[in-house]
Design an enzyme around this catalytic site. Structure first.
Site, PDB file in Angstrom:
ATOM      1  N   HIS A  91      -1.225   8.976 -28.271  1.00 29.52           N
ATOM      2  CA  HIS A  91      -1.219   7.673 -27.596  1.00 29.52           C
ATOM      3  C   HIS A  91      -1.697   6.567 -28.530  1.00 29.52           C
ATOM      4  O   HIS A  91      -1.176   5.454 -28.493  1.00 29.52           O
ATOM      5  CB  HIS A  91      -2.123   7.712 -26.354  1.00 29.52           C
ATOM      6  CG  HIS A  91      -1.420   8.195 -25.130  1.00 29.52           C
ATOM      7  ND1 HIS A  91      -2.083   8.591 -23.996  1.00 29.52           N
ATOM      8  CD2 HIS A  91      -0.100   8.329 -24.851  1.00 29.52           C
ATOM      9  CE1 HIS A  91      -1.208   8.957 -23.084  1.00 29.52           C
ATOM     10  NE2 HIS A  91      -0.001   8.815 -23.569  1.00 29.52           N
ATOM     11  N   HIS A 138       8.031   8.488 -27.778  1.00 29.48           N
ATOM     12  CA  HIS A 138       6.757   9.044 -27.327  1.00 29.48           C
ATOM     13  C   HIS A 138       6.554  10.436 -27.928  1.00 29.48           C
ATOM     14  O   HIS A 138       5.478  10.761 -28.431  1.00 29.48           O
ATOM     15  CB  HIS A 138       6.744   9.107 -25.801  1.00 29.48           C
ATOM     16  CG  HIS A 138       5.535   9.778 -25.220  1.00 29.48           C
ATOM     17  ND1 HIS A 138       4.283   9.216 -25.261  1.00 29.48           N
ATOM     18  CD2 HIS A 138       5.386  10.981 -24.599  1.00 29.48           C
ATOM     19  CE1 HIS A 138       3.409  10.040 -24.679  1.00 29.48           C
ATOM     20  NE2 HIS A 138       4.057  11.111 -24.270  1.00 29.48           N
ATOM     21  N   ASN A 153      -3.298  16.922 -22.079  1.00 30.45           N
ATOM     22  CA  ASN A 153      -3.521  15.811 -23.006  1.00 30.45           C
ATOM     23  C   ASN A 153      -3.500  16.261 -24.460  1.00 30.45           C
ATOM     24  O   ASN A 153      -3.657  15.436 -25.364  1.00 30.45           O
ATOM     25  CB  ASN A 153      -4.865  15.142 -22.719  1.00 30.45           C
ATOM     26  CG  ASN A 153      -4.889  14.535 -21.335  1.00 30.45           C
ATOM     27  OD1 ASN A 153      -3.861  14.083 -20.842  1.00 30.45           O
ATOM     28  ND2 ASN A 153      -6.044  14.559 -20.692  1.00 30.45           N
ATOM     29  N   ARG A 196      -6.470  20.173 -16.086  1.00 31.79           N
ATOM     30  CA  ARG A 196      -5.309  19.307 -16.346  1.00 31.79           C
ATOM     31  C   ARG A 196      -5.412  18.583 -17.682  1.00 31.79           C
ATOM     32  O   ARG A 196      -4.403  18.174 -18.260  1.00 31.79           O
ATOM     33  CB  ARG A 196      -5.144  18.304 -15.194  1.00 31.79           C
ATOM     34  CG  ARG A 196      -3.893  17.459 -15.354  1.00 31.79           C
ATOM     35  CD  ARG A 196      -3.511  16.695 -14.101  1.00 31.79           C
ATOM     36  NE  ARG A 196      -2.323  15.890 -14.359  1.00 31.79           N
ATOM     37  CZ  ARG A 196      -1.598  15.292 -13.438  1.00 31.79           C
ATOM     38  NH1 ARG A 196      -1.937  15.404 -12.169  1.00 31.79           N
ATOM     39  NH2 ARG A 196      -0.537  14.588 -13.753  1.00 31.79           N
ATOM     40  N   GLU A 256      -7.191  15.692 -12.438  1.00 31.95           N
ATOM     41  CA  GLU A 256      -7.606  15.759 -13.845  1.00 31.95           C
ATOM     42  C   GLU A 256      -9.109  15.734 -14.022  1.00 31.95           C
ATOM     43  O   GLU A 256      -9.659  14.935 -14.768  1.00 31.95           O
ATOM     44  CB  GLU A 256      -6.948  14.601 -14.629  1.00 31.95           C
ATOM     45  CG  GLU A 256      -7.013  14.829 -16.120  1.00 31.95           C
ATOM     46  CD  GLU A 256      -6.108  13.879 -16.897  1.00 31.95           C
ATOM     47  OE1 GLU A 256      -5.034  13.530 -16.408  1.00 31.95           O
ATOM     48  OE2 GLU A 256      -6.502  13.509 -18.001  1.00 31.95           O
ATOM     49  N   ARG A 260       0.809  -1.233   0.000  1.00 32.12           N
ATOM     50  CA  ARG A 260       0.000   0.000   0.000  1.00 32.12           C
ATOM     51  C   ARG A 260       0.832   1.269   0.000  1.00 32.12           C
ATOM     52  O   ARG A 260       0.418   2.303   0.522  1.00 32.12           O
ATOM     53  CB  ARG A 260      -0.990   0.001   1.157  1.00 32.12           C
ATOM     54  CG  ARG A 260      -1.925  -1.200   1.112  1.00 32.12           C
ATOM     55  CD  ARG A 260      -3.215  -0.977   1.808  1.00 32.12           C
ATOM     56  NE  ARG A 260      -3.978  -2.221   1.784  1.00 32.12           N
ATOM     57  CZ  ARG A 260      -3.877  -3.180   2.695  1.00 32.12           C
ATOM     58  NH1 ARG A 260      -3.080  -3.015   3.722  1.00 32.12           N
ATOM     59  NH2 ARG A 260      -4.595  -4.274   2.579  1.00 32.12           N
ATOM     60  N   GLU A 296       7.059  17.584 -25.868  1.00 31.55           N
ATOM     61  CA  GLU A 296       6.231  17.941 -24.704  1.00 31.55           C
ATOM     62  C   GLU A 296       6.425  19.415 -24.341  1.00 31.55           C
ATOM     63  O   GLU A 296       5.501  20.082 -23.894  1.00 31.55           O
ATOM     64  CB  GLU A 296       6.557  17.048 -23.500  1.00 31.55           C
ATOM     65  CG  GLU A 296       6.190  15.574 -23.668  1.00 31.55           C
ATOM     66  CD  GLU A 296       4.674  15.293 -23.601  1.00 31.55           C
ATOM     67  OE1 GLU A 296       3.883  16.206 -23.299  1.00 31.55           O
ATOM     68  OE2 GLU A 296       4.291  14.140 -23.874  1.00 31.55           O
ATOM     69  N   LYS A 324       1.552  11.296 -11.813  1.00 32.85           N
ATOM     70  CA  LYS A 324       0.950  10.162 -12.524  1.00 32.85           C
ATOM     71  C   LYS A 324       1.939   9.008 -12.549  1.00 32.85           C
ATOM     72  O   LYS A 324       3.105   9.178 -12.875  1.00 32.85           O
ATOM     73  CB  LYS A 324       0.592  10.553 -13.956  1.00 32.85           C
ATOM     74  CG  LYS A 324      -0.666  11.381 -14.068  1.00 32.85           C
ATOM     75  CD  LYS A 324      -1.078  11.540 -15.525  1.00 32.85           C
ATOM     76  CE  LYS A 324      -2.382  12.314 -15.656  1.00 32.85           C
ATOM     77  NZ  LYS A 324      -2.787  12.457 -17.068  1.00 32.85           N
ATOM     78  N   LYS A 384       3.577  22.989 -16.537  1.00 29.72           N
ATOM     79  CA  LYS A 384       2.896  21.746 -16.158  1.00 29.72           C
ATOM     80  C   LYS A 384       2.561  21.756 -14.671  1.00 29.72           C
ATOM     81  O   LYS A 384       1.449  21.398 -14.267  1.00 29.72           O
ATOM     82  CB  LYS A 384       3.758  20.535 -16.504  1.00 29.72           C
ATOM     83  CG  LYS A 384       3.183  19.241 -15.938  1.00 29.72           C
ATOM     84  CD  LYS A 384       3.453  18.021 -16.742  1.00 29.72           C
ATOM     85  CE  LYS A 384       2.635  16.867 -16.178  1.00 29.72           C
ATOM     86  NZ  LYS A 384       2.891  15.601 -16.827  1.00 29.72           N
ATOM     87  N   HIS A 429      -2.235  14.152 -27.235  1.00 28.57           N
ATOM     88  CA  HIS A 429      -2.069  12.797 -26.702  1.00 28.57           C
ATOM     89  C   HIS A 429      -3.214  11.852 -27.037  1.00 28.57           C
ATOM     90  O   HIS A 429      -3.022  10.640 -27.029  1.00 28.57           O
ATOM     91  CB  HIS A 429      -1.877  12.848 -25.182  1.00 28.57           C
ATOM     92  CG  HIS A 429      -0.498  13.273 -24.798  1.00 28.57           C
ATOM     93  ND1 HIS A 429      -0.019  14.537 -25.042  1.00 28.57           N
ATOM     94  CD2 HIS A 429       0.539  12.595 -24.213  1.00 28.57           C
ATOM     95  CE1 HIS A 429       1.235  14.632 -24.617  1.00 28.57           C
ATOM     96  NE2 HIS A 429       1.597  13.472 -24.114  1.00 28.57           N
TER      97      HIS A 429
END
Lengths: 371, 371
Positions: free
Chosen positions: B259, B274, B252, B248, B244, B134, B198, B156, B234, B255
C-alpha cells in the site's frame, strides 16, 4: 448555545450517585453524572493505550471541555478537534478536515473518538469515526437535551447533503453514551425547547402518560425522570428494530415534514432549531392523523394548543409548499413515489407506513401555516 | 484495461452450468456464468420493485454493460452511472457526484446498486451504497481477476484519502457477488498479473499447494479451479474474523509495504497495478519473514525468483524509502508507533502482529529495490 458554566460545577460536586444504566440491547446508555459513570473505567482500561480524540464545537469547547479535561486524568494528552457549531456545518467538507487531522495525528484503528456536544457533534462525530479506517470506536457525551433524548440513542450517524438532512451516514453504535443532565443547566431555553419536542414526540407515539406529564410540566428543564422515560421509549423501539425496517419508523413521526421544513429554512439561512421544525412537522402530521388514522378531534386540539403555545411560529409562504413536498420526496423513508408517514391513531399510539400523495399533504400544510 | 468483447459472448453461450456457490458465512459468493447465477432471481423477486443503479467505469460500460443489459430484462430501465476508471479516482469527490446523482434519481433506501467493474468500482461503489441513507443494498459483479479473488470477498468497502489507500470506508457485505471468469478473457495481461499477485498471497499465507500450482501454472489466465481455491481461502479467513481483530490480518501480507508503494507511486502519477505493488511488497516482507519469522532461505529464494521473474521491476530511489515508511505509519493495521506486519513462517503458514521498527524495514527495502 450554552450560557454559563458556574452553577454546573456546583451541581457536579453535590450529587454523588452512580449514573443509572438505561435498559438497552444495542446501546450502552447511562444517565447521571459523567464523573460517576463508566466513562473513566473505559478510558483507563479498554482504551488505556489508545490515543483519545475529543470532538467539540465552539460552545462545548468553552463550556464543557474544561470541566471534562480537569475531571479525567486519562484525557490529559487528548487531542482536541474543534468544529464550527451549527447544523449548516454538518457536512462532508468539515468531515474531510477532521479526517485530515486524524491522518496528521496518526490515528490508528484502536484509538478512541469522544464526541462532546449536541446532535450535530454526536451525529457527525459518529459518522467521522465510523468510516475512518473502517471504524474507530467512539463514545458520545451529549450536552444538549435534544442529543440526550434523541441523537445519541439508536446508533444513527450522519451528515447532510445539500438541503437533505442526514442523507449520508450509517448505523453504528457508540461504545458508551453518558447523558449527564448537569450539562442542561448551561443551555439556552430555545435549546431546551428543541429537545422537548423529541420528548413530546416519544410521548405521542408510545406513551400517553409521558405526553401528559410534559403537557403539565411547569419546569423549564425537564426532570431526570422524564428524560429517562423519553430515552427508554426510544431505546425500546430501537432494540426491537435496529435497522428501521418496521417499528422504528415510529420515531420518524413529525420528521417527514420536520426535516423538509428544516432543510428549507437551512437553505434560506433562517435560524431555527431541529426541535422547532419537528414540533411544527408533528402538527402537520397530526392533521394528517386526524384525517387518515383515527386521531380524535379532541386529542388533535390538545396537541395543537400545546404546540402553538410552546413553539414560536414558523413562517412559510404557500408558494413554497411545493418545495417542501419536493424535499419530503427525498426523505429516507419513502418507498417509490408516494411519501411515507408515521401517523397517530391516538395520543400514545402510532402506526407506520402510511403512503400519502401530495394533495392531502398540501391540505395539512395549509391548515398549519396559513391559519 | 479491457480489450475485446467478441470471444466473450461466445463463451457465454457455450457453458450452461449453474454458477457454483462458494462456502461463506458472511458473503454470498457465486463463481460461474452471471446468466446462470442467482442474479436474475434476486432482480426479479427481492428487488422487483426497486430502482436499479448500475455503477460502471469507462471500460466496463463499453465491454461488459451491453452484454449484461441485453441478458437481463429486469435491467431495462436501470440507471447507469459512469465513473472515470483508475485508482486515482477512488476518492470522495467522485462519491459526492454519485450521491448527487442518487438524489436526482430520487433513489430510496429499498433501491439497489449494482457494481460492475474492477476493485475500484466494487470498493467505491460499496462505500457509496453503504453510506447513502444509512445503507442501500448492493450486488458486486467483479470483472477483473483482482476484484474476483480479493476486492469483492470480505465486506470491505473504501476509498482513498490523499496518498492513503482505503483510509475511509466501512465493513459492509454485498447481497450477492458473482465472479464470472468469462469476463477475464477481455482483460489486459497486466491486469491478470495484478490479480494473480493476490492469489499468490493467498497461497503464501495459507496454502502451499495453491502456491505451487500457481508457480507451475503455464496458463496466462488462471483456471476456475485455482480462482475458486483463492476465493475460498480468503472467504474462510474472513468468516473466522470478519472485523479484522486477528487472523484476518493475514490477508494484509505484502500490503503494509505494498500500500505504501502504491500510495507513493500514485502521488508521483506512475502507472502501476495494485497487484504489482503487492508483489513487491510481499518480497520485502519475505525478507522480513526470513529475518524474523523463520521463513527458510530456500523458500525465500523460490518466492524471490517467482516474483522477480513474473513482475516488472519497480523503481524507487533510496532517498524515498523514508517517505514509504511514513506512508506505512498510516496504514490501518498499526497499534501505536511501531508498524504492524503479517509475516511468513513458511510457504503456506503465516503469523500476524509482528511489530517492527524502521531500521529493519529499511534494510529489507534496500535488499529488494537496490540489488
Amino acid at each position: 448555545m450554552l450560557k454559563t458554566f458556574s452553577c454546573f460545577v456546583l451541581i457536579q460536586t453535590k450529587h454523588q450517585f452512580m449514573a443509572k444504566q438505561i435498559v438497552s440491547k444495542n446501546n450502552k446508555i447511562e444517565l447521571g453524572m459523567l464523573t460517576n459513570s463508566s466513562f473513566n473505567l473505559l478510558l483507563t482500561t479498554k482504551y488505556k493505550n489508545s490515543k483519545k480524540i475529543i470532538i467539540v464545537d465552539e460552545n462545548t469547547e468553552q463550556e464543557c471541555w474544561p470541566f471534562v479535561l480537569t475531571s479525567f486524568e486519562a484525557l490529559k494528552e487528548a487531542e482536541v478537534i474543534l468544529l464550527p457549531a451549527g447544523e449548516e456545518n454538518k457536512v462532508m467538507e468539515v468531515c474531510f478536515q477532521v479526517w485530515e487531522a486524524f491522518t496528521n495525528y496518526n490515528i490508528q484503528r484502536n484509538d478512541l473518538v469522544i464526541n462532546l456536544g449536541g446532535g450535530v457533534i454526536t451525529d457527525m462525530g459518529g459518522f467521522i469515526a465510523s468510516v475512518y479506517k473502517r471504524g474507530l470506536d467512539f463514545i458520545n457525551i451529549p450536552t444538549s437535551l435534544l442529543s440526550m433524548v434523541d441523537a445519541s440513542v439508536g446508533g444513527k450517524t450522519g451528515i447532510n447533503l445539500g438541503a437533505h438532512k442526514n442523507q449520508l451516514g450509517l448505523f453504528s453504535s457508540p461504545e458508551l453514551t453518558v447523558c449527564d443532565p448537569s450539562f442542561l443547566s448551561t443551555l439556552d431555553p430555545k435549546e431546551i425547547l428543541s429537545g422537548k419536542a423529541e420528548m413530546i414526540k416519544h410521548g405521542l407515539i408510545a406513551s400517553k402518560s409521558l405526553f401528559n406529564e410534559l403537557l403539565n410540566d411547569k419546569n423549564e428543564i425537564p426532570s431526570s425522570k422524564l428524560i429517562e422515560e423519553a430515552i427508554q421509549i426510544k431505546s425500546d423501539i430501537v432494540d426491537r428494530d435496529f435497522k428501521e425496517n418496521g417499528e422504528r419508523k415510529k420515531l420518524n413521526f413529525g420528521h417527514t415534514i420536520g426535516h423538509a421544513i428544516e432543510g428549507y429554512l437551512l437553505e434560506k439561512q433562517v435560524e431555527v432549531t431541529h426541535g422547532e421544525c419537528v414540533a411544527w412537522g408533528m402538527l402537520v402530521e397530526c392533521y394528517l392523523s386526524y384525517e387518515l388514522a383515527g386521531l380524535s378531534l379532541e386529542e388533535l386540539e390538545i396537541i395543537e394548543n400545546f404546540i402553538r403555545k410552546t413553539y414560536s411560529e414558523i413562517s412559510i409562504v404557500e408558494a413554497d409548499f411545493g418545495q417542501l413536498i419536493y424535499l419530503m420526496g427525498h426523505d429516507k423513508k419513502n418507498q417509490g413515489e408516494k411519501i411515507n408517514f408515521t401517523l397517530l391513531n391516538a395520543i400514545g399510539k402510532s402506526t407506520v407506513d402510511y403512503q400519502l400523495d401530495e394533495a392531502v399533504i398540501l391540505e395539512a400544510l395549509i391548515k398549519t401555516f396559513t391559519t
